[in-house]
Scaffold this active site. Structure first.
Site, short mmCIF file in Angstrom:
data_model
loop_
_atom_site.label_atom_id
_atom_site.label_comp_id
_atom_site.label_asym_id
_atom_site.label_seq_id
_atom_site.Cartn_x
_atom_site.Cartn_y
_atom_site.Cartn_z
N TYR A 2 -45.75 2.41 -82.24
CA TYR A 2 -47.00 2.10 -81.56
C TYR A 2 -47.91 1.28 -82.47
O TYR A 2 -48.50 0.27 -82.07
CB TYR A 2 -47.72 3.37 -81.11
N SER B 133 -52.29 7.56 -86.91
CA SER B 133 -52.09 7.38 -85.48
C SER B 133 -52.27 8.74 -84.79
O SER B 133 -51.62 9.72 -85.18
CB SER B 133 -50.67 6.84 -85.22
N GLU C 299 -41.41 10.38 -85.56
CA GLU C 299 -42.10 10.52 -84.28
C GLU C 299 -43.61 10.70 -84.47
O GLU C 299 -44.23 11.61 -83.92
CB GLU C 299 -41.53 11.71 -83.49
N GLY D 241 -45.77 7.77 -84.36
CA GLY D 241 -46.48 6.62 -83.82
C GLY D 241 -46.28 5.34 -84.59
O GLY D 241 -47.04 4.38 -84.43
N GLY E 224 -37.81 6.64 -89.11
CA GLY E 224 -38.11 7.99 -89.57
C GLY E 224 -39.17 8.00 -90.66
O GLY E 224 -40.06 7.14 -90.71
N LYS F 296 -37.13 -4.30 -86.12
CA LYS F 296 -36.78 -2.93 -86.49
C LYS F 296 -35.27 -2.91 -86.64
O LYS F 296 -34.54 -2.62 -85.69
CB LYS F 296 -37.24 -1.93 -85.44
#
Length: 225
Positions: A19, A184, A14, A16, A127, A39
């Protein structure tokens, strides 16, 4: 001849990663460079008929490529999807499914081999580097088996500098080529992402690039691919 491929790895969970991968995909496409972004493993993915699917990593990556989220497109991007927001091995067990590293590696190699010549294949991991992906394998095992160069994504939260440097050292120890580190911006971080990026850059040889929250992919990042 195989298409060039890059593995987008994380220094944590978690932070980024999706993104950054989506921003990189959009910028490469805007430069006229063909991209295939996938992914293979994705946890916490609602069903395609659930409105929340639009917020999933798979949906974000398809949108970055301008691909409509049809069932076939979703399967092609993320063949192993799990509804529980857990590590893939735990999410798979909860659904009574099995997941094997050999199958995951073979799927990735097939996608790279089938990509049109000149297409850049971006494979986003799941992860952090050491997050379990099967009962016996971690994300690092997956990356190591593929033998691809990596982009390491870090956040800018308190502790991110240590996590990024630990990830860099882990990749170096395992002989994984590091293209660069992307910081990020984390929400509500105590310092600006540039501060984290500068601290990491002083301690490694690879390029370090910063992406603000909501910012576009810098050209310096596409230059690494």
């Amino acid at each position: 001849m195989s298409s060039p491929a890059v593995f987008v790895a994380g220094a944590g969970t978690e932070i980024g990663k999706t993104y950054v991968t989506a921003a990189l995909t959009r910028r490469l496409l805007s430069q006229g460079r063909p991209v295939l972004t996938v992914k293979p493993l994705a946890s916490g993915v609602p069903g395609l008929d659930d409105p929340a699917f639009a917020l999933s990593d798979t949906a974000i990556l398809l949108d970055a490529q301008g691909i409509a989220p049809t069932p076939a497109a979703v399967d092609s991007c993320s063949p192993w999807r799990f509804s529980a927001a857990l590590a893939p091995d735990l999410a798979a067990a909860r659904e009574g499914r099995s997941l094997h590293l050999d199958d995951l590696v073979a799927w990735c190699r097939d996608r790279i081999a089938a990509a049109p010549p000149g297409t850049i294949v971006l494979i986003e991991g799941v992860g952090g580097l050491m997050s379990p992906v099967t009962d016996a394998a971690t994300g690092l095992d997956w990356l190591d088996a593929l033998g691809l160069p990596a982009l390491l994504v870090s956040g800018s939260y308190l502790g991110a500098i240590s996590h990024a440097l630990t990830g860099v050292e882990t990749l170096r120890f395992h002989g994984v080529a590091l293209l660069g580190v992307v910081v990020s911006e984390s929400p509500d971080a105590p310092t600006a992402p540039q501060v984290v990026a500068q601290a990491v850059a002083r301690r490694i040889k690879a390029p370090v690039i910063c992406i603000p929250r909501g910012g576009d992919c810098p050209e310096a990042l596409t230059a690494l691919i």
